[in-house]
Design a protein around this motif. Structure first.
Motif, PDB file in Angstrom:
ATOM      1  N   LYS A 158      20.395  27.814  10.941  1.00 49.02           N
ATOM      2  CA  LYS A 158      20.108  28.163   9.551  1.00 49.02           C
ATOM      3  C   LYS A 158      20.923  27.293   8.598  1.00 49.02           C
ATOM      4  CE  LYS A 158      19.928  32.226   6.489  1.00 49.02           C
ATOM      5  NZ  LYS A 158      20.219  33.686   6.398  1.00 49.02           N
ATOM      6  N   ILE A 159      22.151  26.983   8.995  1.00 53.09           N
ATOM      7  CA  ILE A 159      23.021  26.149   8.165  1.00 53.09           C
ATOM      8  C   ILE A 159      22.650  24.679   8.253  1.00 53.09           C
ATOM      9  CG2 ILE A 159      25.402  25.323   7.873  1.00 53.09           C
ATOM     10  CD1 ILE A 159      26.314  28.087   8.893  1.00 53.09           C
ATOM     11  N   TRP A 160      22.407  24.179   9.472  1.00 57.52           N
ATOM     12  CA  TRP A 160      22.301  22.740   9.710  1.00 57.52           C
ATOM     13  C   TRP A 160      20.869  22.205   9.786  1.00 57.52           C
ATOM     14  CZ3 TRP A 160      26.192  19.434   9.176  1.00 57.52           C
ATOM     15  CH2 TRP A 160      27.502  19.935   9.251  1.00 57.52           C
ATOM     16  N   SER A 161      19.865  23.056   9.735  1.00 51.82           N
ATOM     17  CA  SER A 161      18.490  22.568   9.873  1.00 51.82           C
ATOM     18  C   SER A 161      18.073  21.677   8.703  1.00 51.82           C
ATOM     19  CB  SER A 161      17.514  23.746   9.995  1.00 51.82           C
ATOM     20  OG  SER A 161      17.509  24.509   8.801  1.00 51.82           O
ATOM     21  N   LYS A 162      17.077  20.885   8.949  1.00 52.98           N
ATOM     22  CA  LYS A 162      16.619  19.884   7.975  1.00 52.98           C
ATOM     23  C   LYS A 162      16.272  20.501   6.625  1.00 52.98           C
ATOM     24  CE  LYS A 162      13.109  16.261   7.435  1.00 52.98           C
ATOM     25  NZ  LYS A 162      11.940  15.595   8.084  1.00 52.98           N
ATOM     26  N   ASP A 163      15.629  21.645   6.620  1.00 53.11           N
ATOM     27  CA  ASP A 163      15.190  22.285   5.381  1.00 53.11           C
ATOM     28  C   ASP A 163      16.081  23.468   4.997  1.00 53.11           C
ATOM     29  OD1 ASP A 163      12.943  20.540   5.233  1.00 53.11           O
ATOM     30  OD2 ASP A 163      11.933  21.769   6.735  1.00 53.11           O
ATOM     31  N   SER A 164      17.335  23.413   5.403  1.00 47.46           N
ATOM     32  CA  SER A 164      18.236  24.529   5.144  1.00 47.46           C
ATOM     33  C   SER A 164      18.373  24.845   3.661  1.00 47.46           C
ATOM     34  CB  SER A 164      19.623  24.229   5.715  1.00 47.46           C
ATOM     35  OG  SER A 164      20.532  25.266   5.390  1.00 47.46           O
ATOM     36  N   GLN A 165      18.343  26.126   3.356  1.00 47.23           N
ATOM     37  CA  GLN A 165      18.555  26.605   1.986  1.00 47.23           C
ATOM     38  C   GLN A 165      19.955  27.203   1.832  1.00 47.23           C
ATOM     39  OE1 GLN A 165      16.103  26.058  -0.420  1.00 47.23           O
ATOM     40  NE2 GLN A 165      15.304  24.894   1.334  1.00 47.23           N
ATOM     41  N   PRO A 174      25.481  38.383   4.400  1.00 50.72           N
ATOM     42  CA  PRO A 174      25.770  38.928   3.068  1.00 50.72           C
ATOM     43  C   PRO A 174      27.213  39.366   2.883  1.00 50.72           C
ATOM     44  CG  PRO A 174      23.726  39.824   3.924  1.00 50.72           C
ATOM     45  CD  PRO A 174      24.343  39.070   5.043  1.00 50.72           C
ATOM     46  N   GLU A 175      27.852  39.792   3.973  1.00 53.00           N
ATOM     47  CA  GLU A 175      29.231  40.277   3.843  1.00 53.00           C
ATOM     48  C   GLU A 175      30.260  39.158   3.784  1.00 53.00           C
ATOM     49  OE1 GLU A 175      28.285  40.570   8.357  1.00 53.00           O
ATOM     50  OE2 GLU A 175      27.223  40.686   6.424  1.00 53.00           O
ATOM     51  N   TRP A 176      29.811  37.932   4.019  1.00 44.58           N
ATOM     52  CA  TRP A 176      30.735  36.800   3.944  1.00 44.58           C
ATOM     53  C   TRP A 176      30.908  36.354   2.500  1.00 44.58           C
ATOM     54  CZ3 TRP A 176      29.097  33.389   8.763  1.00 44.58           C
ATOM     55  CH2 TRP A 176      29.571  34.015   9.923  1.00 44.58           C
ATOM     56  N   PRO A 177      31.968  35.584   2.171  1.00 46.83           N
ATOM     57  CA  PRO A 177      32.283  35.248   0.782  1.00 46.83           C
ATOM     58  C   PRO A 177      31.162  34.492   0.053  1.00 46.83           C
ATOM     59  CG  PRO A 177      34.136  34.749   2.205  1.00 46.83           C
ATOM     60  CD  PRO A 177      32.984  35.089   3.111  1.00 46.83           C
ATOM     61  N   ASP A 178      31.068  34.764  -1.222  1.00 44.11           N
ATOM     62  CA  ASP A 178      30.105  34.086  -2.094  1.00 44.11           C
ATOM     63  C   ASP A 178      30.704  32.747  -2.523  1.00 44.11           C
ATOM     64  OD1 ASP A 178      27.800  33.717  -3.618  1.00 44.11           O
ATOM     65  OD2 ASP A 178      28.699  34.636  -5.388  1.00 44.11           O
ATOM     66  N   LYS A 179      30.986  31.927  -1.526  1.00 40.76           N
ATOM     67  CA  LYS A 179      31.641  30.638  -1.748  1.00 40.76           C
ATOM     68  C   LYS A 179      30.822  29.515  -1.100  1.00 40.76           C
ATOM     69  CE  LYS A 179      35.477  32.162  -3.734  1.00 40.76           C
ATOM     70  NZ  LYS A 179      35.895  31.775  -5.081  1.00 40.76           N
ATOM     71  N   GLU A 180      30.802  28.361  -1.737  1.00 44.05           N
ATOM     72  CA  GLU A 180      30.032  27.221  -1.236  1.00 44.05           C
ATOM     73  C   GLU A 180      30.606  26.713   0.083  1.00 44.05           C
ATOM     74  OE1 GLU A 180      28.671  22.693  -2.605  1.00 44.05           O
ATOM     75  OE2 GLU A 180      29.945  23.932  -3.908  1.00 44.05           O
ATOM     76  N   ILE A 181      29.715  26.416   1.033  1.00 45.06           N
ATOM     77  CA  ILE A 181      30.132  25.804   2.297  1.00 45.06           C
ATOM     78  C   ILE A 181      30.169  24.290   2.113  1.00 45.06           C
ATOM     79  CG2 ILE A 181      29.660  25.506   4.756  1.00 45.06           C
ATOM     80  CD1 ILE A 181      27.977  27.988   4.720  1.00 45.06           C
ATOM     81  N   LYS A 182      31.308  23.702   2.365  1.00 46.16           N
ATOM     82  CA  LYS A 182      31.431  22.240   2.363  1.00 46.16           C
ATOM     83  C   LYS A 182      31.288  21.784   3.813  1.00 46.16           C
ATOM     84  CE  LYS A 182      32.377  21.737  -2.040  1.00 46.16           C
ATOM     85  NZ  LYS A 182      33.737  21.380  -2.494  1.00 46.16           N
ATOM     86  N   LEU A 183      30.254  21.000   4.081  1.00 50.60           N
ATOM     87  CA  LEU A 183      29.935  20.633   5.456  1.00 50.60           C
ATOM     88  C   LEU A 183      30.386  19.216   5.793  1.00 50.60           C
ATOM     89  CD1 LEU A 183      26.334  22.131   5.645  1.00 50.60           C
ATOM     90  CD2 LEU A 183      28.409  23.063   6.695  1.00 50.60           C
ATOM     91  N   SER A 207      18.380  16.948  10.868  1.00 58.53           N
ATOM     92  CA  SER A 207      19.473  17.691  10.277  1.00 58.53           C
ATOM     93  C   SER A 207      19.388  17.627   8.754  1.00 58.53           C
ATOM     94  CB  SER A 207      20.808  17.097  10.730  1.00 58.53           C
ATOM     95  OG  SER A 207      21.900  17.639  10.024  1.00 58.53           O
ATOM     96  N   ARG A 208      20.000  18.579   8.105  1.00 59.69           N
ATOM     97  CA  ARG A 208      20.173  18.461   6.663  1.00 59.69           C
ATOM     98  C   ARG A 208      21.024  17.229   6.400  1.00 59.69           C
ATOM     99  NH1 ARG A 208      23.070  23.743   4.664  1.00 59.69           N
ATOM    100  NH2 ARG A 208      22.939  22.668   2.637  1.00 59.69           N
ATOM    101  N   SER A 209      20.833  16.621   5.256  1.00 58.35           N
ATOM    102  CA  SER A 209      21.545  15.372   4.957  1.00 58.35           C
ATOM    103  C   SER A 209      22.636  15.546   3.908  1.00 58.35           C
ATOM    104  CB  SER A 209      20.553  14.299   4.477  1.00 58.35           C
ATOM    105  OG  SER A 209      19.858  14.751   3.327  1.00 58.35           O
ATOM    106  N   ASP A 210      22.701  16.724   3.271  1.00 58.53           N
ATOM    107  CA  ASP A 210      23.679  16.928   2.199  1.00 58.53           C
ATOM    108  C   ASP A 210      25.010  17.433   2.757  1.00 58.53           C
ATOM    109  OD1 ASP A 210      22.443  19.305   2.918  1.00 58.53           O
ATOM    110  OD2 ASP A 210      22.680  20.210   0.930  1.00 58.53           O
ATOM    111  N   TYR A 211      25.601  16.627   3.619  1.00 60.46           N
ATOM    112  CA  TYR A 211      26.926  16.912   4.150  1.00 60.46           C
ATOM    113  C   TYR A 211      27.717  15.623   4.164  1.00 60.46           C
ATOM    114  CZ  TYR A 211      25.610  14.761   8.650  1.00 60.46           C
ATOM    115  OH  TYR A 211      25.216  13.879   9.625  1.00 60.46           O
TER     116      TYR A 211
END
Length: 330
Positions: A158-165, A174-183, A207-211
């Protein structure tokens, strides 16, 4: 594990291989009655005197620490052999072997059949596949991250897929922090990138490319170290060298499976799934025909070589696999 690993080829690395060399001095080689096959204890006959020549190695940054350690110690024993070890990524190692620019490709993935055919066509030689260690691609987070202790393969996808949102940790759970993941992750020339994307996303190199990508694993280490909400992945050795500042994420194959952390034991028995793998070197048959390269590879597959694999926090191979490597060097 030595802590000079952050800068490869350092004095700390030299100290490791020197210690291994001294430890080996008191070991006697015993002949084994196995009709010329490699000894079951991994010891090889002494190398001939007067070895001279150059050995060029390049490819995987994951395999780099092993090849560098073995090369440094071999050069101490054979002063007229010069070995250079690069780390441009597995795919670039393939390209350089195909172009005849190197003698040995360090690989964290297998050669593709079409690449082997291309080598025959371009260089009139074949590559010899030699597994040299076991590794577990390790998913890491910052030491301050106390919530992402384990994740499923589906969550990683879900995190690393090409079309990940996924943008924030709360997008994963949902219970994890509302903080941006820096990959942070390997670049596209990396065999680790290819292996991870196939194992997690289901298709190699997708893979997603925005890392933040890098072929240098130390860049990835520093990236995750510097951000409380960062995540990255790379070889087990780099995690072990930096475990004081990084946490490894335990992996669950699915929601009902146990979470398995990467350790030497779980990687060796492949229960750390699906991220356990073999690491390889690929010399050409043309290179093996040169005495100094053949002896270097014998040394790589010796008991001293296996100790260096362990010294840089990878997992040594079963002796029957090493014996097959040595058989290919006869």
């Amino acid at each position: 594990m030595f802590k000079g690993f952050a800068r490869k080829g350092t004095l700390a690395l030299s100290s490791i291989v020197l210690a291994l060399s001294l430890a080996a001095c008191g070991t006697q080689t015993e002949s084994q009655p196995n009709q010329g096959a490699a000894p079951s204890d991994g010891k090889t006959a002494p190398a001939p005197e007067g070895l001279k020549g150059e050995i060029k190695i390049d490819g995987s940054s994951t395999v780099f620490p092993i090849s560098q350690a073995v090369a440094e110690e071999f050069m101490k024993k054979h002063k007229d052999v010069k070995i250079t070890v690069g780390e441009s990524g597995s795919s670039n190692g393939v390209k350089k072997l195909l172009a005849g620019e190197i003698h040995i490709a360090d690989m964290s993935k297998k050669f593709k059949p079409e690449e082997l055919e291309e080598l025959k066509a371009k260089q009139n030689t074949e590559a010899v596949e030699m597994p040299i260690a076991l590794d577990g691609v390790t998913v890491v987070v910052n030491k301050k991250n106390t919530f992402a202790k384990e994740m499923t393969v589906e969550e990683l996808k879900k995190i690393w897929s090409k079309d990940s949102q996924v943008k924030k940790w709360s997008d994963v759970r949902p219970e994890w922090p509302d903080k941006e993941i820096k990959l942070y992750g390997p670049g596209t020339a990396s065999g680790t990138f290819e292996f991870f994307t196939e194992a997690i996303n289901g298709k190699a190199k997708e893979s997603r490319s925005d890392y933040t990508p890098s072929e240098d694993d130390n860049v990835l280490v520093k990236g995750v170290q510097g951000d409380e909400f960062a995540m990255g992945y790379f070889g087990f050795s780099y995690y072990k060298a930096n475990e004081a500042t990084l946490n490894a994420v335990a992996i669950k194959k699915d929601a009902n499976s146990p979470a398995v952390a990467p350790t030497k034991e779980t990687i060796e028995n492949m229960t750390y799934a699906p991220l356990s793998r073999y690491l390889y070197v690929y010399p050409t048959k043309k290179a093996i025909a040169e005495p100094h390269i053949k002896e270097f590879l014998k040394y790589y597959n010796s008991e001293e070589g296996a100790k260096m694999v362990e010294a840089v926090d990878y997992i040594r191979l079963p002796q029957d696999v090493i014996n097959k490597n040595l058989e290919a060097l006869k």
